[in-house]
Design a protein around this motif. Structure first.
Motif, PDB file in Angstrom:
ATOM      1  N   LEU A 365       0.826  -1.208   0.000  1.00 36.68           N
ATOM      2  CA  LEU A 365       0.000   0.000   0.000  1.00 36.68           C
ATOM      3  C   LEU A 365       0.864   1.264   0.000  1.00 36.68           C
ATOM      4  O   LEU A 365       0.490   2.290  -0.563  1.00 36.68           O
ATOM      5  N   LYS A 366       2.044   1.155   0.598  1.00 32.54           N
ATOM      6  CA  LYS A 366       2.973   2.287   0.596  1.00 32.54           C
ATOM      7  C   LYS A 366       3.391   2.585  -0.847  1.00 32.54           C
ATOM      8  O   LYS A 366       3.433   3.730  -1.284  1.00 32.54           O
ATOM      9  N   ASP A 369       0.624   4.226  -2.734  1.00 33.29           N
ATOM     10  CA  ASP A 369       0.572   5.641  -2.409  1.00 33.29           C
ATOM     11  C   ASP A 369       1.577   6.414  -3.258  1.00 33.29           C
ATOM     12  O   ASP A 369       1.301   7.465  -3.799  1.00 33.29           O
ATOM     13  N   LYS A 370       2.752   5.819  -3.355  1.00 35.48           N
ATOM     14  CA  LYS A 370       3.860   6.473  -4.049  1.00 35.48           C
ATOM     15  C   LYS A 370       3.554   6.670  -5.534  1.00 35.48           C
ATOM     16  O   LYS A 370       3.897   7.698  -6.113  1.00 35.48           O
ATOM     17  N   GLY A 372       0.762   7.094  -6.749  1.00 36.16           N
ATOM     18  CA  GLY A 372      -0.344   8.031  -6.880  1.00 36.16           C
ATOM     19  C   GLY A 372      -1.656   7.426  -7.327  1.00 36.16           C
ATOM     20  O   GLY A 372      -2.487   8.112  -7.906  1.00 36.16           O
ATOM     21  N   ARG A 374      -5.445   5.867  -7.113  1.00 36.92           N
ATOM     22  CA  ARG A 374      -6.620   6.208  -6.333  1.00 36.92           C
ATOM     23  C   ARG A 374      -7.160   4.955  -5.638  1.00 36.92           C
ATOM     24  O   ARG A 374      -7.592   4.991  -4.502  1.00 36.92           O
ATOM     25  N   LEU A 394      -7.904   4.910  -1.839  1.00 39.45           N
ATOM     26  CA  LEU A 394      -6.800   5.446  -1.043  1.00 39.45           C
ATOM     27  C   LEU A 394      -6.950   6.934  -0.805  1.00 39.45           C
ATOM     28  O   LEU A 394      -6.458   7.479   0.165  1.00 39.45           O
ATOM     29  N   ARG A 397      -9.440   7.411   2.135  1.00 37.66           N
ATOM     30  CA  ARG A 397      -8.957   6.877   3.429  1.00 37.66           C
ATOM     31  C   ARG A 397     -10.089   6.332   4.302  1.00 37.66           C
ATOM     32  O   ARG A 397     -10.056   6.438   5.521  1.00 37.66           O
TER      33      ARG A 397
END
Ligand code: HAM
Length: 421
Positions: A365-366, A369-370, A372, A374, A394, A397
């Motif tokens: 998940l990190k 996030d990186k 970008g 959705r 994401l 949240r």
């Protein structure tokens, strides 16, 4: 030990490449709206092509060309520009008969062994256009209008188009003589470069960056005051038409261009934010070039923009390379189904990255996030068991993940993703 890149040769990383693609698409759209069709020309040509067109005494050919002998002894050069190649290709394909008026554009890397600095590289990319077969002032005006339209879509702030007339075979020889004479009388005050090229390429005196030379040539004779009647009329008509089109031009009597094939209208485009390397683009008329390269007496006019400089001038608003979906397989047995799902989504036009099943969900998940994304789609033993994938938005949240059946249609999946907003 790491092996570094070659000096002056640079990599274009994904964000810059994405921004460049947008720029290219916009420029292409403008070129095609003016009726230009794309031509692809090779990176290598015979060296003599550039000696005969760009000029054997030009800096480009004399000092900057990557030239070598091929194994069979043919002298090869990496192309330093595109105009000569386009004209060669046009003649080689017999287009001067089939297509006496041609509008061609090209895109790709050019090579010049210059001293690298901001905005100046040894490999750089041009988008250029050549309009062959017309010698009337209207063709020049249309070309200048096209240049302005490309500057607009490229988002170049404060761009300026500087024009000059370089005369023709009628009026330039006498002017050249007058300039050489002017230079000879002041030889001691000129820089070594100008001294050396005064007799061979005197026009370069006018755009020498050396301060002493600029001072010396402040009152040098200018081509614009020595034009013959037809060149004068042509020039005035170009300015009048461009004015009527609402495109602003600045007359720069010292602008001479660094390639020898030009006559009459010559221009350079500058933009803010480039420092010493002011020119984002340049071009002009070349009525003698086609004949010089063995073709009929056929006129032409064209220009090229440097993409790296355009990007520098347009600022740093590079789009991020945003992906849509991250698929996270949470066990080895989920990897296959996750890959199949990702493939289906990609075929539907989603941009999808997939993680490695041996990584913990948190790490996956990190990564999501990186890049970008959705949405993350999670697929583990539970999901395989139930036949339903978990969806997390994401951006939101939220702790209320959605889900969809693994055999759902792309449309249903799309609706489920939207539903998690
Ligand atoms: P040029 O002025 O030599 O013209 O080059 C056009 C553009 O290429 C320049 O304005 C600049 O943006 C870019 N450029 C040139 N050298 C470099 C470099 N070392 N690093 C980065 N960018 C560079 C021509 O090449 C002509 N063939 C244009 C033309 C087409 N004239 C008639 N038709």
């Amino acid at each position: 030990m790491k092996i570094p890149s070659v000096k002056g040769f640079r990599d274009v990383l994904p964000n810059e490449a994405a921004a460049r693609r947008i720029l290219i698409e916009r420029a292409r759209a403008v070129l095609e709206s003016y009726g230009f069709g794309e031509i692809e020309i090779p990176l290598m040509e015979r060296g003599e092509l550039f000696a005969r067109s760009v000029g054997s005494t030009s800096d480009i050919v004399e000092k900057e060309m990557y030239a070598f002998d091929d194994r069979d002894g043919t002298q090869i050069a990496l192309r330093p520009e595109g105009t000569a190649s386009v004209v060669r290709a046009y003649l080689e394909a017999g287009l001067s008969r089939a297509m006496p008026i041609a509008r061609l554009y090209y895109l790709g890397p050019m090579f010049r062994r210059e001293r690298p600095q901001k905005g100046r590289f040894r490999q750089f990319t041009q988008i250029g256009a050549e309009f062959l077969g017309r010698d009337d002032a209207e063709a020049d005006a249309e070309t200048l209008c096209l240049v302005a339209d490309i500057c607009e879509v490229a988002g170049l702030s404060g761009y300026r188009i500087e024009v000059n007339s370089l005369g023709d075979g009628e009026c330039r020889p006498a002017y050249r003589e007058a300039l050489v004479e002017f230079g000879r009388a002041r030889l001691a005050d000129l820089c070594d470069d100008c001294k050396a090229r005064l007799e061979r390429n005197p026009l370069r005196l006018l755009d020498c960056k050396n301060e002493a030379c600029s001072a010396v040539t402040a009152d040098a004779p200018m081509m614009i005051d020595h034009l013959c009647e037809p060149c004068r009329t042509h020039h005035d008509r170009v300015l009048q038409l461009v004015g009527e089109l609402g495109v602003e031009l600045t007359h720069n009597p010292r602008m001479v261009r660094g390639l020898d094939y030009y006559c009459r209208t010559a221009f350079e485009v500058s933009a803010e934010g480039l420092g010493a390397q002011g020119a984002v683009g340049g071009g002009g008329r070349y009525d003698g070039l086609v004949a010089e390269l063995g073709g009929p007496q056929l006129p032409g006019i064209g220009f090229a923009f440097g993409l790296e400089r355009m990007q520098l001038a347009a600022g740093d608003d590079r789009p991020e390379l945003n992906l849509d979906i991250f698929v996270a397989p949470m066990a080895a047995e989920a990897a296959g189904p996750a890959m199949a799902l990702a493939r289906r989504l990609r075929r539907e036009g989603w941009k999808v990255e997939i993680g490695a099943s041996d990584k913990k969900l948190k790490a996956q998940l990190k990564r999501a996030d990186k890049v970008g994304v959705r949405y993350a789609i999670l697929l583990g033993p539970d999901e395989l068991e139930s036949g339903r994938a978990t969806v997390r938005n994401l951006g939101a949240r939220s702790d209320h993940p959605g889900c969809f059946a693994l055999d759902a249609t792309a449309e249903e999946i799309g609706r489920e993703l939207e539903g998690t907003n």
